[in-house]
Design a protein around this motif. Structure first.
Motif, PDB file in Angstrom:
ATOM      1  N   PRO A  10       0.831  -1.216   0.000  1.00  0.00           N
ATOM      2  CA  PRO A  10       0.000   0.000   0.000  1.00  0.00           C
ATOM      3  C   PRO A  10       0.862   1.262   0.000  1.00  0.00           C
ATOM      4  O   PRO A  10       1.934   1.306   0.608  1.00  0.00           O
ATOM      5  CB  PRO A  10      -0.791  -0.108   1.306  1.00  0.00           C
ATOM      6  N   LYS A  14      -2.506   8.110   1.577  1.00  0.00           N
ATOM      7  CA  LYS A  14      -3.811   7.487   1.313  1.00  0.00           C
ATOM      8  C   LYS A  14      -4.756   8.363   0.492  1.00  0.00           C
ATOM      9  O   LYS A  14      -5.735   7.886  -0.044  1.00  0.00           O
ATOM     10  CB  LYS A  14      -4.502   7.129   2.638  1.00  0.00           C
ATOM     11  N   LYS A  19      -2.514   4.144  -5.215  1.00  0.00           N
ATOM     12  CA  LYS A  19      -3.036   3.317  -4.119  1.00  0.00           C
ATOM     13  C   LYS A  19      -2.019   2.326  -3.593  1.00  0.00           C
ATOM     14  O   LYS A  19      -2.033   1.981  -2.410  1.00  0.00           O
ATOM     15  CB  LYS A  19      -4.292   2.564  -4.578  1.00  0.00           C
ATOM     16  N   GLU A  39      -5.819   4.785  -9.040  1.00  0.00           N
ATOM     17  CA  GLU A  39      -7.267   4.995  -9.113  1.00  0.00           C
ATOM     18  C   GLU A  39      -7.530   5.982 -10.238  1.00  0.00           C
ATOM     19  O   GLU A  39      -7.240   7.171 -10.119  1.00  0.00           O
ATOM     20  CB  GLU A  39      -7.798   5.550  -7.791  1.00  0.00           C
ATOM     21  N   LEU A  44      -9.674   1.162 -10.988  1.00  0.00           N
ATOM     22  CA  LEU A  44      -8.263   0.861 -10.791  1.00  0.00           C
ATOM     23  C   LEU A  44      -7.613   0.373 -12.082  1.00  0.00           C
ATOM     24  O   LEU A  44      -8.237  -0.315 -12.877  1.00  0.00           O
ATOM     25  CB  LEU A  44      -8.105  -0.227  -9.728  1.00  0.00           C
ATOM     26  N   TYR A  81      -4.415  -6.698  -4.762  1.00  0.00           N
ATOM     27  CA  TYR A  81      -4.650  -5.415  -4.073  1.00  0.00           C
ATOM     28  C   TYR A  81      -5.980  -5.466  -3.313  1.00  0.00           C
ATOM     29  O   TYR A  81      -6.042  -5.012  -2.176  1.00  0.00           O
ATOM     30  CB  TYR A  81      -4.657  -4.275  -5.089  1.00  0.00           C
TER      31      TYR A  81
END
Length: 83
Positions: A10, A14, A19, A39, A44, A81
């Motif tokens: 990750p 955020k 992402k 994103e 995605l 993910y």
């Protein structure tokens, strides 16, 4: 070529469009690092590793040569993910 491993890390920030980062291993012998999970406006997608050129543009370091392989990689990375 078979994808034998996918690792997703990750992103620290955020709130942005980035992402996660991903690493993909093919046939347990070839690794590609620094794929990005982004994103986009339509959901995605996976961006291949790239470098900034002297003129400010970006150029992929490694990338699939056809749409089927790109889709195969993207499906595996996004699935990992989401897990």
């Amino acid at each position: 070529m078979k994808i034998t491993e996918v690792k997703v890390y990750p992103a620290r920030e955020k709130s942005g469009r980035l992402k996660a980062y991903a690493t993909v291993v093919f046939d347990s012998v070839f690794i590609v690092r620094d794929l990005k999970v982004i994103e986009g406006d339509k959901g995605l997608f996976v961006s291949m590793p790239s470098r900034r050129r002297k003129d400010g543009s970006f150029r992929d370091i490694a990338h699939p040569l056809n749409a089927e392989t790109r889709q195969h990689i993207e499906e595996h990375v996004i699935s990992e993910y989401n897990n």
